[in-house]
Design a protein around this motif. Structure first.
Motif, PDB file in Angstrom:
ATOM      1  N   LYS A  44       8.533  89.244  10.778  1.00 16.69           N
ATOM      2  CA  LYS A  44       8.823  90.620  11.147  1.00 16.69           C
ATOM      3  C   LYS A  44      10.193  91.038  10.611  1.00 16.69           C
ATOM      4  N   LEU A  45      10.357  92.337  10.466  1.00 23.73           N
ATOM      5  CA  LEU A  45      11.646  92.905  10.075  1.00 23.73           C
ATOM      6  C   LEU A  45      12.514  92.992  11.322  1.00 23.73           C
ATOM      7  N   LYS A  46      13.640  92.276  11.306  1.00 16.62           N
ATOM      8  CA  LYS A  46      14.503  92.253  12.490  1.00 16.62           C
ATOM      9  C   LYS A  46      15.526  93.384  12.435  1.00 16.62           C
ATOM     10  N   VAL A  47      15.624  94.103  13.543  1.00 21.26           N
ATOM     11  CA  VAL A  47      16.526  95.251  13.657  1.00 21.26           C
ATOM     12  C   VAL A  47      17.384  95.064  14.909  1.00 21.26           C
ATOM     13  N   GLY A  48      18.721  95.119  14.748  1.00 22.76           N
ATOM     14  CA  GLY A  48      19.624  94.904  15.863  1.00 22.76           C
ATOM     15  C   GLY A  48      20.339  96.176  16.298  1.00 22.76           C
ATOM     16  N   PHE A  49      20.801  96.189  17.542  1.00 24.89           N
ATOM     17  CA  PHE A  49      21.507  97.343  18.107  1.00 24.89           C
ATOM     18  C   PHE A  49      22.769  96.887  18.829  1.00 24.89           C
ATOM     19  N   VAL A  50      23.841  97.675  18.706  1.00 32.83           N
ATOM     20  CA  VAL A  50      25.096  97.430  19.416  1.00 32.83           C
ATOM     21  C   VAL A  50      25.345  98.618  20.331  1.00 32.83           C
ATOM     22  N   GLN A  66      15.986 103.783  24.858  1.00 32.08           N
ATOM     23  CA  GLN A  66      14.650 104.367  24.807  1.00 32.08           C
ATOM     24  C   GLN A  66      14.181 104.486  23.358  1.00 32.08           C
ATOM     25  N   GLY A  67      15.117 104.830  22.462  1.00 31.86           N
ATOM     26  CA  GLY A  67      14.778 104.908  21.043  1.00 31.86           C
ATOM     27  C   GLY A  67      14.428 103.549  20.465  1.00 31.86           C
ATOM     28  N   ARG A  68      15.142 102.510  20.871  1.00 33.35           N
ATOM     29  CA  ARG A  68      14.854 101.149  20.397  1.00 33.35           C
ATOM     30  C   ARG A  68      13.459 100.715  20.837  1.00 33.35           C
ATOM     31  N   GLN A  69      13.128 100.982  22.087  1.00 27.79           N
ATOM     32  CA  GLN A  69      11.809 100.616  22.592  1.00 27.79           C
ATOM     33  C   GLN A  69      10.711 101.386  21.853  1.00 27.79           C
ATOM     34  N   TYR A  70      10.958 102.655  21.578  1.00 23.35           N
ATOM     35  CA  TYR A  70      10.003 103.479  20.836  1.00 23.35           C
ATOM     36  C   TYR A  70       9.776 102.897  19.441  1.00 23.35           C
ATOM     37  N   LEU A  71      10.862 102.437  18.817  1.00 17.83           N
ATOM     38  CA  LEU A  71      10.772 101.835  17.482  1.00 17.83           C
ATOM     39  C   LEU A  71       9.830 100.638  17.486  1.00 17.83           C
ATOM     40  N   GLU A  72       9.983  99.764  18.454  1.00 17.69           N
ATOM     41  CA  GLU A  72       9.117  98.582  18.529  1.00 17.69           C
ATOM     42  C   GLU A  72       7.663  98.964  18.806  1.00 17.69           C
ATOM     43  N   GLU A  73       7.479  99.995  19.628  1.00 19.89           N
ATOM     44  CA  GLU A  73       6.117 100.434  19.950  1.00 19.89           C
ATOM     45  C   GLU A  73       5.412 101.023  18.733  1.00 19.89           C
ATOM     46  N   GLN A  74       6.149 101.777  17.928  1.00 26.57           N
ATOM     47  CA  GLN A  74       5.553 102.505  16.810  1.00 26.57           C
ATOM     48  C   GLN A  74       5.370 101.664  15.554  1.00 26.57           C
ATOM     49  N   LEU A  75       6.233 100.670  15.371  1.00 28.16           N
ATOM     50  CA  LEU A  75       6.174  99.854  14.155  1.00 28.16           C
ATOM     51  C   LEU A  75       5.960  98.390  14.538  1.00 28.16           C
ATOM     52  N   PRO A  76       4.719  97.923  14.528  1.00 27.72           N
ATOM     53  CA  PRO A  76       4.416  96.549  14.949  1.00 27.72           C
ATOM     54  C   PRO A  76       5.112  95.488  14.104  1.00 27.72           C
ATOM     55  N   TYR A  77       5.499  95.840  12.869  1.00 24.30           N
ATOM     56  CA  TYR A  77       6.148  94.843  12.015  1.00 24.30           C
ATOM     57  C   TYR A  77       7.645  94.708  12.304  1.00 24.30           C
ATOM     58  N   VAL A  78       8.125  95.435  13.294  1.00 20.89           N
ATOM     59  CA  VAL A  78       9.556  95.402  13.630  1.00 20.89           C
ATOM     60  C   VAL A  78       9.800  94.548  14.874  1.00 20.89           C
ATOM     61  N   ASP A  79      10.800  93.683  14.783  1.00 21.91           N
ATOM     62  CA  ASP A  79      11.313  92.957  15.940  1.00 21.91           C
ATOM     63  C   ASP A  79      12.706  93.503  16.225  1.00 21.91           C
TER      64      ASP A  79
END
Length: 381
Positions: A44-50, A66-79
Motif C-alpha cells: 500500500k501507499l503509506k501516507v503520514g500526518f503530523v 476526519q479528512g485522514r479517515q476519509y482518505l483511507e475509506e475512499q482509496l483502498p490502496y492507501v495506508d
C-alpha cells in the motif's frame, strides 16, 4: 488503526527495541507488514500526518483527522495509519517526528500546522523521493506543496449570522496569533457582521496559542464582561462557546461543528472538509500529475466554498429563516464567482479606503494581510 502520541514516542521506541532483540531478524512477516498490503498483495501507499493537537480536540486537528479517515475509506490502496498528535511547533521536535514518519516508509506526509513550515522544508531536502504537503504556510519546493482553504469566505457568512443576532452591537472574537491567516479571518467575519449591522463592533483578544481551553475560555469571559453578547473564535477548543452558553449568550464556533459542546449558544461554525482534497492530492501524486508550483499567490492549493473545502455547520434553532436565506444568497454569489469577500470599497480601522470600489484583492495580498478592516477593535501585535 495505529495511533502515535508524541509524548509516548520515547517509551514506544524502547518497547520496539526490546521486541526486536527478542525476535531476532528472521521469523514471520509482522502484522504491520500484512496490514500494509492491499487485497491483491501489493504494497500500500503509506501516507503520514503530523498534528498540532489531539484528534479529539473538536477543532482543527479533529477536522484533519476526519479528512485522514476519509482518505483511507475512499482509496483502498492507501495506508494512512501513521499519524502523530500533540507535536510541538519547535524545529527540533517537529523535524524529528517528520523524519520518523519518513523512516517508517511514508511516501506522502501532510504537516498540518503553520509552525511546521520550516521543519517540513528542512526534512524535505533530505528526502527528495518523498512528497510533503504543508498546511497554511507559504514556502514550497519541488517535493513540497503548500495548501489551505479560503476560510475567510465561510467566516464572512458566519459574520452575517452574528451581525443579525447581536443586541449589544459588541461581538467578541477570541483570536490565536496575529498572523495573516487569523487577521484575514477576523476581517472576513467583520465584513459579514457590518454588512447586516453597520453599528456593530468586533472586539479582538489574542491568546497567542492555538489550543489552550482555559486561556480561550478566560478570554471569552473577558469579552462577555465587556458587553459582548456573541462570541466568535479562532481557537481549537470549544471553550469560548461554553463560556458564552454559561451566561446565556450566543456564539460562532470554528473548525468543526461545535454545537454538541454548547448547543444553546452555537448558531453555526465555519468548518473544514479536508477529505476530498486529501483524496485528490494523493491520487495526483500516485499518478505522477502532482505539481507543487504555487498557483494562488504562494500556495499550491487554495480552495474555498466552491470546492467544498470550507463551509458552515448546520444552523442552530435560534437562527431565523430570514438569516438562513441571506446566508445562502451570499454563499451562491461567492460560489458563482461574481463576487468575493475582499472586493472594494473596504476601509481600514482609520476609516481610510484600503480597497477601492470594484477592486478585488489579489491572492498574495490576501495571504500577506496585516491590517484590520473598519469595525474591528483591537491591535495587531
Amino acid at each position: 488503526m495505529k495511533k502515535i502520541n508524541f509524548k509516548a514516542v520515547l517509551a514506544l521506541t524502547t518497547v520496539l527495541l526490546v521486541a526486536l532483540l527478542a525476535t531476532g531478524c528472521g521469523g514471520q512477516e509482522s502484522k504491520q507488514s500484512e496490514q500494509s498490503k492491499d487485497q491483491q498483495g501489493e504494497e500500500k501507499l503509506k501516507v503520514g500526518f503530523v498534528y498540532i493537537g489531539p484528534v479529539d480536540d473538536a477543532g482543527w486537528t479533529a477536522a484533519h483527522e476526519q479528512g485522514r479517515q476519509y482518505l483511507e475509506e475512499q482509496l483502498p490502496y492507501v495506508d494512512a495509519s501513521d499519524y502523530v498528535e500533540n507535536v510541538p511547533e519547535n524545529p527540533s521536535d517537529a523535524e524529528r517526528v517528520i523524519t520518523q514518519l519518513v523512516e517508517q516508509g511514508n511516501k506522502i506526509i501532510f504537516t498540518t500546522s503553520f509552525g511546521y513550515m520550516d521543519p517540513t522544508i528542512n526534512v524535505a531536502k533530505k528526502y527528495p523521493d518523498v512528497t510533503f504537503l504543508h498546511c497554511s504556510g507559504y514556502r514550497t519546493a519541488e517535493n513540497v506543496g503548500a495548501y489551505f482553504g479560503r476560510m475567510y469566505q465561510a467566516r464572512y457568512l458566519s459574520g452575517l449570522v452574528a451581525g443579525k443576532a447581536t443586541k449589544s452591537n459588541i461581538i467578541g472574537y477570541v483570536a490565536a496569533f496575529p498572523i495573516p491567516e487569523v487577521i484575514r479571518g477576523i476581517n472576513g467575519f467583520t465584513l459579514g457582521v457590518r454588512k447586516v449591522n453597520p453599528d456593530a463592533k468586533v472586539k479582538v483578544v489574542w491568546t497567542n496559542t492555538w489550543i489552550d481551553a482555559a486561556a480561550a475560555k478566560d478570554a471569552a469571559v473577558a469579552l462577555l464582561d465587556a458587553g459582548a453578547d456573541v462570541i466568535a473564535q479562532h481557537q481549537d477548543s470549544p471553550g469560548p462557546q461554553q463560556a458564552a452558553e454559561a451566561v446565556g449568550k450566543l456564539g460562532i464556533g470554528y473548525n468543526s461543528d461545535m454545537s454538541k459542546m454548547a448547543p444553546k449558544a452555537v448558531m453555526t461554525s465555519p468548518v473544514w472538509n479536508w477529505g476530498p482534497y486529501y483524496v485528490d492530492t494523493v491520487k495526483a501524486i500516485k499518478e505522477g500529475t502532482f505539481d507543487s508550483t504555487p498557483k494562488y499567490g504562494s500556495l499550491t492549493y487554495w480552495g474555498g466554498l466552491a470546492e467544498g473545502v470550507v463551509g458552515l455547520a448546520p444552523f442552530g434553532p435560534m437562527v431565523s429563516e430570514d438569516t438562513k436565506q441571506l446566508v445562502e444568497q451570499e454563499k451562491q454569489r461567492i460560489i458563482g464567482g461574481e463576487w468575493d469577500v475582499f472586493t472594494g470599497p473596504i476601509k481600514d480601522q482609520k476609516g481610510e479606503i484600503k480597497i477601492p470600489d470594484g477592486q478585488k484583492m489579489s491572492d498574495q495580498e490576501l495571504l500577506e494581510m496585516n491590517w484590520f478592516v473598519e469595525g474591528v477593535e483591537g491591535t495587531i501585535k
